[in-house]
Design a protein around this motif. Structure first.
Motif, mmCIF file in Angstrom:
data_model
loop_
_atom_site.group_PDB
_atom_site.id
_atom_site.type_symbol
_atom_site.label_atom_id
_atom_site.label_comp_id
_atom_site.label_asym_id
_atom_site.label_seq_id
_atom_site.Cartn_x
_atom_site.Cartn_y
_atom_site.Cartn_z
ATOM 1 N N ILE A 1 0.898 -1.664 -0.133
ATOM 2 C CA ILE A 1 0.188 -0.257 -0.072
ATOM 3 C C ILE A 1 0.349 1.376 -0.320
ATOM 4 N N LYS A 2 2.081 0.902 0.693
ATOM 5 C CA LYS A 2 3.039 2.353 1.098
ATOM 6 C C LYS A 2 3.792 2.407 -0.503
ATOM 7 N N ALA A 3 4.275 1.342 -0.921
ATOM 8 C CA ALA A 3 4.640 1.602 -2.776
ATOM 9 C C ALA A 3 4.146 1.756 -3.197
ATOM 10 N N ALA A 4 2.218 1.250 -3.183
ATOM 11 C CA ALA A 4 1.089 2.210 -4.441
ATOM 12 C C ALA A 4 1.084 3.366 -4.224
ATOM 13 N N SER A 5 0.959 4.112 -3.103
ATOM 14 C CA SER A 5 0.655 5.088 -2.901
ATOM 15 C C SER A 5 1.093 6.026 -3.152
ATOM 16 N N ALA A 6 2.801 6.088 -3.121
ATOM 17 C CA ALA A 6 4.047 6.967 -3.541
ATOM 18 C C ALA A 6 3.988 6.831 -4.837
ATOM 19 N N MET A 7 3.762 5.463 -5.737
ATOM 20 C CA MET A 7 3.485 5.565 -7.093
ATOM 21 C C MET A 7 2.457 6.364 -7.935
ATOM 22 N N LEU A 8 1.833 6.386 -7.329
ATOM 23 C CA LEU A 8 0.545 6.885 -7.870
ATOM 24 C C LEU A 8 0.278 8.439 -7.360
ATOM 25 N N LEU A 9 1.291 8.741 -6.396
ATOM 26 C CA LEU A 9 1.376 10.600 -6.654
ATOM 27 C C LEU A 9 2.628 11.041 -6.664
ATOM 28 N N LEU A 10 3.672 10.132 -7.440
ATOM 29 C CA LEU A 10 4.787 10.269 -8.648
ATOM 30 C C LEU A 10 4.501 10.315 -10.317
ATOM 31 N N SER A 11 2.923 9.380 -10.171
ATOM 32 C CA SER A 11 2.077 9.379 -11.366
ATOM 33 C C SER A 11 2.113 10.972 -12.087
ATOM 34 N N LYS A 12 2.546 10.605 -13.543
ATOM 35 C CA LYS A 12 2.254 12.057 -14.061
ATOM 36 C C LYS A 12 0.329 11.897 -15.109
ATOM 37 N N ARG A 13 0.345 10.327 -15.200
ATOM 38 C CA ARG A 13 -1.239 10.355 -15.322
ATOM 39 C C ARG A 13 -1.840 9.266 -14.491
ATOM 40 N N PRO A 14 -2.375 9.230 -12.914
ATOM 41 C CA PRO A 14 -2.623 7.791 -12.564
ATOM 42 C C PRO A 14 -4.012 7.580 -12.757
ATOM 43 N N LYS B 1 2.248 0.183 -19.003
ATOM 44 C CA LYS B 1 2.328 0.960 -17.541
ATOM 45 C C LYS B 1 2.640 0.496 -16.140
ATOM 46 N N LYS B 2 2.292 0.930 -14.997
ATOM 47 C CA LYS B 2 3.152 0.619 -13.840
ATOM 48 C C LYS B 2 1.706 -0.184 -13.162
ATOM 49 N N VAL B 3 1.103 -1.182 -12.978
ATOM 50 C CA VAL B 3 -0.373 -2.045 -12.500
ATOM 51 C C VAL B 3 -0.170 -2.417 -11.152
ATOM 52 N N ILE B 4 -0.721 -1.061 -10.787
ATOM 53 C CA ILE B 4 -1.244 -1.423 -9.179
ATOM 54 C C ILE B 4 -2.504 -2.783 -8.722
ATOM 55 N N ALA B 5 -2.141 -3.781 -8.410
ATOM 56 C CA ALA B 5 -3.181 -4.693 -8.213
ATOM 57 C C ALA B 5 -3.485 -5.034 -7.074
ATOM 58 N N ILE B 6 -5.257 -5.091 -6.590
ATOM 59 C CA ILE B 6 -5.672 -5.781 -5.223
ATOM 60 C C ILE B 6 -5.607 -6.824 -5.589
ATOM 61 N N LYS C 1 1.375 -12.038 -9.718
ATOM 62 C CA LYS C 1 2.778 -12.364 -10.495
ATOM 63 C C LYS C 1 3.072 -11.145 -11.360
ATOM 64 N N LYS C 2 1.728 -10.428 -11.852
ATOM 65 C CA LYS C 2 2.443 -9.999 -13.470
ATOM 66 C C LYS C 2 2.228 -8.339 -13.412
ATOM 67 N N ALA C 3 1.908 -7.678 -11.752
ATOM 68 C CA ALA C 3 1.266 -6.586 -11.494
ATOM 69 C C ALA C 3 2.651 -5.741 -10.906
ATOM 70 N N THR C 4 2.991 -4.677 -11.072
ATOM 71 C CA THR C 4 3.771 -4.197 -10.229
ATOM 72 C C THR C 4 4.327 -4.034 -8.754
ATOM 73 N N VAL C 5 2.260 -3.376 -8.127
ATOM 74 C CA VAL C 5 2.454 -3.977 -7.463
ATOM 75 C C VAL C 5 1.032 -4.393 -6.367
ATOM 76 N N CYS C 6 1.644 -5.842 -6.269
ATOM 77 C CA CYS C 6 0.181 -6.219 -5.343
ATOM 78 C C CYS C 6 0.092 -5.797 -4.123
ATOM 79 N N ILE C 7 -1.181 -5.290 -4.217
ATOM 80 C CA ILE C 7 -1.855 -5.605 -2.600
ATOM 81 C C ILE C 7 -2.764 -6.579 -1.976
ATOM 82 N N VAL C 8 -1.858 -7.901 -1.758
ATOM 83 C CA VAL C 8 -2.527 -8.889 -1.337
ATOM 84 C C VAL C 8 -3.790 -8.660 0.078
ATOM 85 N N ASP C 9 -5.138 -8.317 -0.355
ATOM 86 C CA ASP C 9 -5.715 -7.610 0.980
ATOM 87 C C ASP C 9 -6.737 -7.967 0.441
#
Ligand code: ATP
Length: 240
Positions: free
Chosen positions: A45-58, A160-165, A175-183
């Motif tokens: 969740i922390k990495a996903a948040s940082a990624m979304l904040l850094l993104s130009k077009r989320p 794209k950077k892909v964040i999965a939940i 497995k294929k996502a860039t970040v996966c939130i297992v929750d």
């Protein structure tokens, strides 16, 4: 309660019947993590948040299960990032897209994309490939709660950077996502919004450090380990 909400979604026509099967599978994995947000999920969740904040077009994708379970929470997340939500369905029908868009608007969404897709994601058959310019199609970071493996892979293949939940750390999506939130999305989406709020005052260099230090493979392995540890503990407690 969550199961009832998905069943209600099927009855009202915004969740597909396959959504019930996905819910059942999710419940099983949620049981295996003791229905709590694990340490590995918090890291993701922390990495996903940082990624979304850094993104130009989320972009934020919403399907029938997401609409049934966390409509207000997805609206709050979109508000926090000042971006629209996009209805993005595996079993697409125009009627279902409209119902979900209406539901999101009723939950307070200012802008909902997906009713007039104008682009296709390469490598998928037509109905599954539809996307919107200014949304998922040209996003650099996409959040896909409860997505299927093919589409996750196709979005990653577009660069794209892909964040999965996804509660299942063994799924292709995970497995294929860039970040996966297992929750469970019910817990993960409010946590994500809160974390974005907390991290939003950090300088970009600190956010970049969080993203660079994130190790997707290690976090997925930790998620599997947490399931094993929890099972051993529960089994032990039941025997005592
Ligand atoms: P893949 O193609 O990635 O291997 P799949 O075919 O197993 O996925 P689908 O049925 O397309 O999966 O999607 C359902 C996924 O969503 C499952 O992995 C399930 O664990 C997960 N899921 C279901 N409900 C929730 C929930 N409330 N929160 C998070 N994940 C959930």
């Amino acid at each position: 309660m969550a199961r009832e909400r998905v069943a209600e979604g099927v009855k009202k026509g915004y969740t597909s019947s396959q959504g019930l099967i996905a819910q059942g599978r999710g419940e099983c994995f949620d049981y295996l993590i003791a229905e709590k947000t694990t340490a590995s999920a918090k890291e993701a969740i922390k990495a996903a948040s940082a990624m979304l904040l850094l993104s130009k077009r989320p972009a934020l994708s919403v399907n029938g299960n997401v609409a049934a379970l966390v409509p207000e929470e997805m609206v709050a997340l979109a508000e926090e990032l000042c971006i629209p939500l996009e209805v993005n369905l595996f079993h697409r029908s125009e009627e279902r897209v409209k119902k979900i868009a209406d539901l999101l608007r009723a939950a307070g969404a200012k802008k909902v994309l997906g009713e007039r897709p104008d682009a296709t994601v390469p490598g998928l058959d037509h109905a599954r490939a539809l996307a919107t310019r200014g949304g998922i199609y040209d996003a650099d970071v996409v959040l896909i709660p409860l997505e299927d493996g093919d589409r996750c892979e196709a979005l990653v293949a577009m660069g794209k950077k892909v964040i999965a939940i996804d509660l299942n750390p063994l799924s292709r999506t995970a497995k294929k996502a860039t970040v996966c939130i297992v929750d469970n999305i019910v817990r993960a989406v409010p946590c994500l919004t809160e974390q974005i709020r907390l991290l939003s005052s950090l300088p970009r260099s600190d956010l970049q450090k969080i993203v660079e230090e994130y190790d997707h493979k290690k976090i997925l392995q930790q998620a599997v380990q947490e399931i094993q540890d929890n099972l051993s503990r529960q089994f032990q407690e039941d025997l005592e």
